[in-house]
Each structure stands twice: as structure tokens, then as C-alpha cells.
Design a protein around this motif. Structure first.
Motif, short mmCIF file in Angstrom:
data_model
loop_
_atom_site.label_atom_id
_atom_site.label_comp_id
_atom_site.label_asym_id
_atom_site.label_seq_id
_atom_site.Cartn_x
_atom_site.Cartn_y
_atom_site.Cartn_z
N SER A 11 0.98 -1.98 0.13
CA SER A 11 0.16 0.00 -0.19
C SER A 11 0.30 1.10 -0.05
CB SER A 11 -0.72 0.54 1.31
OG SER A 11 -0.27 -0.36 2.60
N VAL A 12 2.11 0.79 0.51
CA VAL A 12 3.34 2.18 0.51
C VAL A 12 4.36 2.13 -0.62
CG1 VAL A 12 5.19 3.32 1.79
CG2 VAL A 12 3.10 2.32 2.81
N VAL A 13 4.19 3.22 -1.51
CA VAL A 13 4.56 3.12 -2.79
C VAL A 13 6.27 3.71 -2.52
CG1 VAL A 13 4.67 3.91 -5.59
CG2 VAL A 13 2.42 3.39 -4.16
N THR A 14 7.46 3.69 -3.11
CA THR A 14 8.61 3.98 -2.64
C THR A 14 8.95 4.39 -4.08
OG1 THR A 14 9.70 1.98 -2.59
CG2 THR A 14 8.46 2.81 -0.29
N VAL A 15 10.26 4.65 -3.94
CA VAL A 15 10.68 5.43 -5.32
C VAL A 15 11.02 3.86 -5.97
CG1 VAL A 15 12.90 6.71 -6.07
CG2 VAL A 15 11.36 7.88 -4.84
N GLY A 16 11.68 2.95 -4.84
CA GLY A 16 11.87 1.41 -5.42
C GLY A 16 10.70 0.86 -5.77
N LYS A 17 9.97 1.13 -5.23
CA LYS A 17 8.93 0.26 -6.25
C LYS A 17 8.59 1.16 -7.22
CE LYS A 17 6.47 -1.24 -2.48
NZ LYS A 17 5.41 -1.56 -1.20
N VAL A 18 9.13 2.14 -8.33
CA VAL A 18 8.20 2.97 -9.40
C VAL A 18 9.56 2.01 -9.91
CG1 VAL A 18 8.30 5.01 -10.70
CG2 VAL A 18 7.28 4.62 -8.16
N TRP A 19 10.73 2.30 -9.78
CA TRP A 19 11.55 1.79 -10.71
C TRP A 19 11.85 0.66 -10.87
CZ3 TRP A 19 13.34 6.77 -10.43
CH2 TRP A 19 14.12 7.32 -10.96
N GLU A 20 11.14 -1.02 -10.23
CA GLU A 20 11.30 -2.78 -10.07
C GLU A 20 9.98 -2.24 -11.35
OE1 GLU A 20 10.31 -4.45 -6.78
OE2 GLU A 20 12.91 -3.82 -6.16
N LEU A 21 9.20 -1.29 -11.12
CA LEU A 21 8.07 -1.02 -11.82
C LEU A 21 8.25 -1.36 -13.62
CD1 LEU A 21 4.94 -1.16 -12.29
CD2 LEU A 21 4.77 1.21 -12.48
N ALA A 22 9.12 -0.52 -13.41
CA ALA A 22 10.06 -0.15 -14.42
C ALA A 22 10.49 -0.77 -15.84
CB ALA A 22 10.28 0.87 -14.97
N GLU A 23 11.17 -1.34 -14.62
CA GLU A 23 12.33 -3.15 -15.31
C GLU A 23 11.01 -4.56 -15.50
OE1 GLU A 23 15.20 -3.15 -15.88
OE2 GLU A 23 15.37 -0.61 -15.02
N LYS A 24 10.06 -4.48 -14.85
CA LYS A 24 9.71 -5.37 -15.05
C LYS A 24 7.83 -5.48 -15.55
CE LYS A 24 11.43 -7.85 -10.54
NZ LYS A 24 10.56 -7.82 -9.12
N ASP A 25 7.33 -4.86 -15.37
CA ASP A 25 6.00 -4.40 -16.03
C ASP A 25 5.80 -4.16 -17.67
OD1 ASP A 25 3.49 -3.55 -16.51
OD2 ASP A 25 3.29 -3.94 -14.51
N LYS A 26 5.82 -4.54 -18.35
CA LYS A 26 5.19 -4.23 -20.15
C LYS A 26 4.32 -2.28 -19.98
CE LYS A 26 6.90 -8.80 -21.17
NZ LYS A 26 6.10 -9.53 -22.70
N PHE A 27 3.25 -1.95 -19.22
CA PHE A 27 2.52 -0.87 -19.10
C PHE A 27 3.66 -0.22 -19.79
CE2 PHE A 27 0.93 2.64 -16.74
CZ PHE A 27 -0.86 2.36 -16.96
N PHE A 28 4.28 0.58 -19.34
CA PHE A 28 5.03 1.42 -19.90
C PHE A 28 5.06 0.91 -21.37
CE2 PHE A 28 6.37 1.70 -15.89
CZ PHE A 28 5.75 2.73 -15.48
N THR A 29 4.64 2.22 -22.12
CA THR A 29 4.77 1.76 -23.83
C THR A 29 6.14 1.92 -24.61
OG1 THR A 29 3.48 3.69 -25.26
CG2 THR A 29 2.54 2.10 -24.54
N SER A 30 6.75 3.56 -23.55
CA SER A 30 8.16 3.22 -24.67
C SER A 30 8.98 3.64 -23.74
CB SER A 30 7.99 5.16 -25.24
OG SER A 30 7.39 6.19 -25.03
N LEU A 31 10.21 4.29 -23.61
CA LEU A 31 11.45 4.75 -22.74
C LEU A 31 11.51 5.52 -22.56
CD1 LEU A 31 14.29 3.56 -21.04
CD2 LEU A 31 15.05 4.38 -23.34
N ASP A 32 11.01 6.63 -23.34
CA ASP A 32 11.30 8.23 -22.82
C ASP A 32 9.89 8.54 -21.61
OD1 ASP A 32 12.67 8.96 -24.34
OD2 ASP A 32 11.38 9.49 -25.87
N GLU A 33 8.31 7.38 -21.86
CA GLU A 33 7.81 7.13 -20.63
C GLU A 33 8.06 6.99 -19.83
OE1 GLU A 33 2.71 6.18 -21.95
OE2 GLU A 33 4.01 4.46 -20.86
N LYS A 34 8.46 5.49 -19.82
CA LYS A 34 8.93 5.25 -18.38
C LYS A 34 9.92 6.04 -17.58
CE LYS A 34 12.29 1.91 -18.69
NZ LYS A 34 13.53 0.69 -18.83
#
Length: 797
Positions: free
Chosen positions: A266-289
Motif C-alpha cells: 500500500s505504500v509506494v516508494t521510489v524503489g517500487k516505481v523503478w522495479e515496476l519500470a523494469e518488470k512491467d510492460k505497462f510503459f509503451t516507450s523508454l521516454d515514458e518510462k
């Protein structure tokens, strides 16, 4: 005759209404009063129209320029008393409305129109009022205005249809008031807003203690990682959102935080955002990520920096070292290239968050999907229901009569604005009253258009704000069931695409040269006027790179740490300390800035860069030089000097410049001519000193020592060219190094006066020096301690 009736723009049944509409201007006893009200409203409407038109299409900004806000606030503070008087005059002198179905005497059309203006301007006033997370001073004044307008509506209008229409406008005014009260209460009581600074202080203390215990186990893994910076960012526990869920109890020192990393996510940290960007395919481009994860880092740093404005204890040395690692070892080297632009983008967005938190006129601080639903959809449904109930009550419960009377009792709605204007236009040639009536109707229509435009624009600004984007991303991370939602994915990427096209939050700074000015800037009237036309330039990427490289070297925790200097270290590195260090010996930073600024301006004119490397170095030197000169002239409160000292330095410099150039050249000559005259004067001065030093000392015995800035600047420029043997690349490199060191020396400050100065310029969106101040504050860089009181602001904690 039948043909004439068909083509007559003013049918017979409208004559009575038109006569009543223009009667205010045919009555000579109150003609000046009526004309005055029209002129006031015409000017005010024009201001609101231009404000909305030109601030709307340029960017999705939520901040109104403080100069515009000050002017409009002053004008609007007088608006209600003046218009109330004009309303009273129109009410007493006017003819009753022709809508007398029940024989009830009602307001004249002129008085009704003034009342409509008052209500509409009250609705538009929110464009000027900042949304504060605490305090009710402005809200109390607004409540008084709304109550007064309600009194005018409910005790002066008798006809059912007119009362219903004006009641709807008053309900909208009351709703906006209640919204502001709700925003303040929600923010004040929330751990995520009003109480956030204290909560973050408690969290950081416990987080650092927890991280220290884990440091040993992870240190080897980080060092062996392919991308050290990226691994550091994944382990960063700075909170982005959800910290309110960590509060366990209130203590004497702040808050007791339960579970630094709760397992439920429930608590979102900077580390979780970076991990999401690495694992999840939600982001459509490198610039967006890259953009979204850096935006989340900006948001977390904004929460850390808020403590400086909330008068809480400054960050500890351990926190500063941790933040330095995150920014200069993590963000700056995150595995996707060492780029200073990324660091400055993050800090610039952080300053934007600060600006919007303290000075926004739109409730972006509370942005979330739930708030969007409640404030922009459910609230409107409730308001519509209230308006329908009010219409029925005005008709004493007779529903059909109440709704039909809105049209029959309001002739503007019955006949239509186009028909009324056409009728009035046909009379303009022989009736000045018809012309003023057209102006009045146009003002009313334009106010309605501005109101609807403002409501729509506020919705889109809220939707495209960085706050809403961070909230959406954090909800996506904290709620796994959103990962499968196709609707959320489409909506999120649509908003991201719109933001990329409409948001232009580029880092820029003002450019000001003292050699271009024709009058003294120390006079307030000239300072305010000139500041509006000072040129603005984007901060070059190579300038950002040179600043970051300089900051990386100056690690206060390193064994070979060298304290910041005002340019002396740069001269030592370039082996010119003995020859030029005298130009950095002044206790006044403003004196040093202006001396080097004049030298840089001379080289800019006399030694224009030729090669690519020279152009790059000269761009860094000249732009920093002009920006620092701008700070001395327009924002001395942001400098380490005592403000009055900086003002005296530039005042003395202009007296010296005027005495050296003469009145004609001072007012009329070009910059190149000024440079030639200054160099000629300094050469004559040096020749005289060589022939008779004693005579010169006698002549200048009664002169102030401060009258040497221009002379010293010219001397420095000539020495710089001589010492480098006219090698332009070396000369520009020295200047670029000195200015880089000088701007970094100016930036850091824990002094309360300087912090207050940065807080005040946030209303303008912040300055480049504010961005540097935020960066140096995070990474723990400070100026060396000094006991000299003449420095005014050099004493650092």
C-alpha cells in the motif's frame, strides 16, 4: 406594410423591453453612474478574457503570475463595494422590470444586470485566490461576499423566474465557497498533505536506521551490479505515496511509524516505481518510462524539501549522504547514460510541485481518481439537484409554473440574445443608449463564456497535472487488479500523450547585462518595469553538465573534500590564482559577481568565440554571468549578502559607470561603444597610476572604495586576455569554471532569510537559483562558516 413587418429587426412586441433596457441611459440624472458601471465591467471583463485566453493555451500551469494576481486582487477588492453602490443607484432610479405577471414590483433591468455581473465576477474570482492547505483568511472574506450577494438576490427580486435564475448563480457561488472550505479542511487534517512534513521527518529517521542495518547485506550486491545507479534506485525507500497508512501513534517528537515496508504494497516508494519500470510492460516507450519514474522521484523529493518551508529541523548529515547517493550515484548514473539533464529535470519538477502546493489556484494538490470523481462529477450532480429544488421553491411548489416562469419572466431568454442585439443595432445610429446597452449585453455574455471556459479548463489542467499522473501511477502499483484493466491502460496512456503535447516545463533563466541598461535599477519603478522585459533563455545542457560534474567532485564526506569558494578554486586549477585571485577577495558576493560580469561582458564583445569548443564554453560563461547579474539587480534577497549591501553595490556601480561614460554615452551608446569607452578609461587610469601614484592617491582620497567595480571588471578582462595570451579557448574555459563555481557557491543556504526568499519566488514558478538551492540542500552542500557580519548571509548551519 406586411413586408416591412417581416424585415423589421425589432418587432412591436419587443419595443417595451428595449425601452426599459435603454431607459437607464436616457435618464440624465444617473447617466454618469450607468456609464461608469459599464466601463468598469468592460475593463474587468477584458482582463479576465485575456488572462484565460493566453494562460490557457500556453501550458497546463496551475499558477497565476503574482503581478497579475496582485493587480486583479486589488481591483476585485474594490469591485464589490463599487458595484453595490451602483446597484443601489440603479435600483432606486430605474424602472421596474416589465415582467409583472403577479403584479410584483421587481428590480429594473439595469439593476438586475449589475447584480448578474457581481455574481459572475464572484464565480471568476477563484482564478485569483490561491488554495491553501491551512488558514481561512481569504475564505472568511469570500464568505462575507457570498452572504452579501445572497441578501441582494433573495431580498430584492420578487418575480419567480428572475429569482430562480439569480438563485442558481448564487448557489454556484456558495458551492465554490464550500469547495474551498472543504479543500482547506481536507488538506489540514490529512497526513498526506497538511501533516505530511512532520510525518516524513519521522519516517526518514526510522527509515535511515532501518536501511543502515540492511546496508551491509546489500553492499556487495550493489557494487557487483552491472548498473550501480539503477540498483541504488531500486533500493531507494523514499516515499512517493501512501505514508498516511504507516502512522501508528502521535508522539512528542512527531509520529511513530509502523512497518517501514508493509507487505501489502500500500505504500509506494521510489524503489517500487523503478522495479515496476523494469518488470512491467505497462510503459509503451523508454521516454515514458524515464519520465514517469523521474516524476515520482521529484514528488518524493518535494516531500523532503517541504520541511524547510515548514520550519522543521534540517536534514541530518546521514540523510544528506543518503540523498546524495540517490541523486548523484543513482539518478545521475542509472544505467542509461550519465546525463545531468535528468538530474535537473527531476529537481525542476520538484520545485514545480512546491510552487503548486503553496500557490496553486486549482486543487491539484488533492489529485486522485477518487477526488476526480467526487469533485468533478458527483458534486455537479448534487449542484444540479439543488438548483432544481431551488427553482421549485421559488415557484412555491408549482413545478410547471416555476420552470415556465424562467423563460417568461426573463425576457433575455424569451427573445434570445441575437434578436435583442439586432434590435439594438438598428437603433445605434440615433440612440447612444442602444450602443451602451449592446456593450452591457456583450459583457454579460462574455462573462458567462469565460466562466464556462474556466470550468472546462480547470478540469483539463487537473486531469493533465503531474499530481494526478503520480496518483494514477501509484494506484496502479498499489492495486494489482488494475493491471488487467484495459480501460485504465487506455486512459493512462491518453493522458500521458496529451501531457507530452501540452506541458512545456523547460528550465530557463533570466539574462541581464548591466552594460545594456540606461537607467538605475535600484529605483523600484524601474525595477518592476524592467523585470517584465528581461530576456529569458533556456539553460544549456552543457551548463547543466558542468554544474553536476562540479557537484560530484565536492563531496563533503570525502577525505579530499575542498570547501566551496567564490571562484578561487577555479583559478587555482587553471594556474591563475596569483594573477587574478584579487577579483574574488571581496566580502560581498554581489561585488565579485559584478566584477566578473563586466570582465565577461568585455570578452563577449572583444573576443567573440570562433570554434565549436569556444562557443560551448562561452555560452556557459556568458549565460551564468548574465543570470548572476540579474540576481544582483532583481533578487538580492536570494544572494548570500545582506540584501541592503547588494543594493548598495549595484547603486555604486551605476554611479561609477555613469561617471566613466558621461551622461550622453550612458544614455545613448551601444554596448560595444560602452566597452570601448570603459577600456579606454581604464588604460588612461593605469597610465596615470604609472606616472604619478601619489597624485592619484590625493585625487581619490575622498572617494568611496566601492566606486571600483567597473574599473576592476575592466582591469580583470584585460588581464585575463593577457594572461592567456589571447587564447580564446583557455580564456573562456577559465570564465566558465569561475562562473560554475560561483553559482554553486551562491546556491546553498540554511539561512532563514534566504529560505524565505526562495519561498517567495515560488509564486513565480521559482528561479534557476531555487532549483540549485534545492539540489544542494538535498545533497548536503553548504558554504564554509564565517564569523564576519559583513557577509550578511554567509553564516551557514
Amino acid at each position: 406594410m406586411a413586408y416591412t413587418n417581416h424585415t423589421n429587426p425589432c418587432p412591436e412586441y419587443m419595443h417595451s423591453y428595449i425601452r426599459n433596457l435603454t431607459s437607464s441611459y436616457t435618464n440624465k440624472s444617473n447617466e454618469s453612474t450607468m456609464v461608469s458601471s459599464s466601463v468598469i465591467m468592460f475593463v474587468l471583463t477584458g482582463l479576465f478574457f485575456n488572462l484565460n485566453l493566453f494562460s490557457g493555451f500556453s501550458d497546463v500551469s496551475t499558477i497565476l503570475n503574482p503581478k497579475v494576481r496582485l493587480f486583479l486582487s486589488s481591483a476585485l477588492s474594490l469591485f464589490l463595494p463599487v458595484m453595490s453602490y451602483l446597484f443601489s443607484e440603479a435600483k432606486n432610479a430605474g424602472v421596474s422590470s416589465p415582467a409583472t405577471r403577479l403584479g410584483v414590483a421587481d428590480l429594473s433591468l439595469r439593476a438586475g444586470m449589475i447584480l448578474a455581473w457581481m455574481l459572475l465576477v464572484e464565480l471568476l474570482r477563484k482564478k485569483v485566490d490561491e488554495i491553501h492547505m491551512r488558514g481561512y483568511s481569504g475564505t472568511i472574506q469570500r464568505a462575507g461576499r457570498v452572504i452579501w450577494l445572497g441578501n441582494l438576490v433573495f431580498f430584492n427580486i420578487g418575480n419567480t423566474g428572475r429569482k430562480a435564475l439569480f438563485s442558481i448563480l448564487w448557489i454556484l457561488c456558495a458551492t465554490k465557497l464550500l469547495q474551498r472550505i472543504a479543500f482547506t479542511e481536507l488538506g489540514k487534517r490529512s497526513y498526506a498533505h497538511g501533516k505530511n512534513a512532520r510525518l516524513i521527518s519521522s519516517y526518514m529517521a526510522q527509515m535511515l536506521e532501518h536501511s543502515h542495518q540492511e546496508h551491509q547485506s546489500h553492499a556487495d550486491d550493489v557494487e557487483q551490479a552491472a548498473h550501480v545507479g539503477n540498483e541504488l534506485m531500486k533500493r531507494c525507500k523514499y516515499i512517493v505515496m501512501g505514508e498516511e497508512k504507516l502512522v501508528e501513534a502521535t508522539t512528542a517528537d512527531g509520529y511513530k511509524v509502523n512497518k517501514i515496508s508493509p507487505p501489502d504494497g500500500s505504500v509506494v516508494t521510489v524503489g517500487k516505481v523503478w522495479e515496476l519500470a523494469e518488470k512491467d510492460k505497462f510503459f509503451t516507450s523508454l521516454d515514458e518510462k524515464q519520465h514517469l519514474r523521474r516524476l515520482c522521484l521529484s514528488f518524493s523529493l518535494f516531500k523532503l524539501l517541504r520541511r524547510r518551508f515548514e520550519h522543521l529541523p534540517a536534514m541530518t548529515g546521514e540523510e544528506a549522504r543518503n540523498c546524495r547517493d540517490v541523486i548523484l550515484k543513482g539518478l545521475y548514473n542509472d544505467g542509461e547514460g550519465r546525463t545531468a539533464e535528468a538530474v535537473f529535470k527531476v529537481i525542476n519538477d520538484e520545485v514545480t510541485f512546491l510552487s503548486e502546493y503553496y500557490h496553486s489556484v486549482i486543487p491539484v494538490v488533492l489529485a486522485s481518481p477518487v477526488f476526480l470523481l467526487v469533485n468533478y462529477f458527483l458534486l455537479h450532480i448534487v449542484v444540479v439537484i439543488l438548483c432544481l429544488m431551488t427553482i421549485v421553491l421559488c415557484g412555491n411548489g408549482d413545478v410547471s409554473y416555476a420552470f415556465s416562469s424562467i423563460r417568461t419572466d426573463n425576457y433575455t431568454l424569451q427573445y434570445g440574445i441575437p434578436h435583442i442585439i439586432m434590435c439594438l443595432v438598428s437603433r445605434v445610429g440615433y440612440s447612444p443608449a442602444a450602443f451602451f446597452s449592446i456593450v452591457d449585453l456583450s459583457i454579460t455574455v462574455l462573462l458567462f463564456i469565460i466562466f464556462f471556459y474556466e470550468e472546462i479548463w480547470e478540469f483539463f489542467v487537473f486531469l493533465l497535472s503531474s499530481w494526478f499522473m503520480v496518483s494514477l501511477l501509484c494506484d496502479y502499483i498499489a492495486k494489482p487488479h488494475w493491471h488487467e484493466s484495459h480501460l485504465f491502460s487506455v486512459s493512462f496512456h491518453a493522458i500521458t500523450c496529451l501531457r507530452s503535447k501540452m506541458s512545456h516545463n523547460y528550465l530557463s533563466f533570466k539574462q541581464f547585462s548591466v552594460l545594456n541598461l540606461r537607467w538605475p535599477v535600484n529605483l523600484p519603478m524601474f525595477t518592476t518595469t524592467l523585470s517584465l522585459v528581461v530576456k529569458t533563455e533556456l539553460v544549456p545542457n552543457n551548463l547543466k553538465q558542468s554544474i553536476i560534474e562540479y557537484l560530484v567532485q565536492y563531496d563533503s564526506g570525502a577525505a579530499n573534500y575542498i570547501p566551496l569558494t567564490n571562484g578561487k578554486s577555479a583559478l587555482q586549477r587553471n594556474n591563475l590564482s596569483n594573477q587574478l585571485s584579487w577579483a574574488c577577495n571581496s566580502d560581498s558576493v554581489a561585488d565579485v559577481i559584478l566584477t566578473w560580469h563586466i570582465a565577461t561582458s568585455i570578452l563577449e564583445v572583444k573576443c567573440e568565440p570562433q570554434t565549436k569548443e569556444e562557443i560551448t564554453l562561452s555560452r556557459v560563461a556568458t549565460r551564468l554571468s548574465k543570470y548572476c547579474a540579474y540576481l544582483v539587480a532583481f533578487h538580492p534577497e536570494l544572494l548570500p549578502d545582506y540584501q541592503e549591501k547588494a543594493e548598495l553595490v549595484i547603486e555604486d556601480m551605476y554611479k561609477e559607470l555613469k561617471g566613466m561614460l558621461g551622461c550622453r554615452d550612458y544614455c545613448l551608446s551601444s554596448r560595444r561603444a560602452r566597452v570601448d569607452k570603459i577600456l579606454e578609461s581604464t588604460q588612461v587610469q593605469e597610465a596615470r597610476e604609472a606616472t604619478s601614484q601619489k597624485e592619484i592617491e590625493e585625487e581619490t582620497a575622498g572617494q568611496s572604495d566601492q566606486y571600483k567595480v567597473v574599473l576592476n571588471g575592466a582591469k580583470l578582462g584585460r588581464l585575463l586576455m593577457a594572461e592567456t595570451n589571447n587564447d580564446l579557448e583557455i580564456a573562456w574555459k577559465i570564465l566558465a569554471d569561475v562562473w560554475t563555481e560561483l553559482i554553486v557557491f551562491i546556491a546553498p543556504s540554511n539561512d532563514e532569510e534566504r529560505v524565505k526568499g526562495h519561498e517567495e519566488v515560488l509564486a513565480q514558478g521559482g528561479e534557476f537559483i531555487t532549483v540549485l538551492w534545492a539540489l544542494t540542500t538535498h545533497i548536503g552542500i553548504s558554504r564554509p562558516l564565517t564569523s564576519k557580519s559583513t557577509t550578511g548571509g554567509h553564516q551557514e548551519a
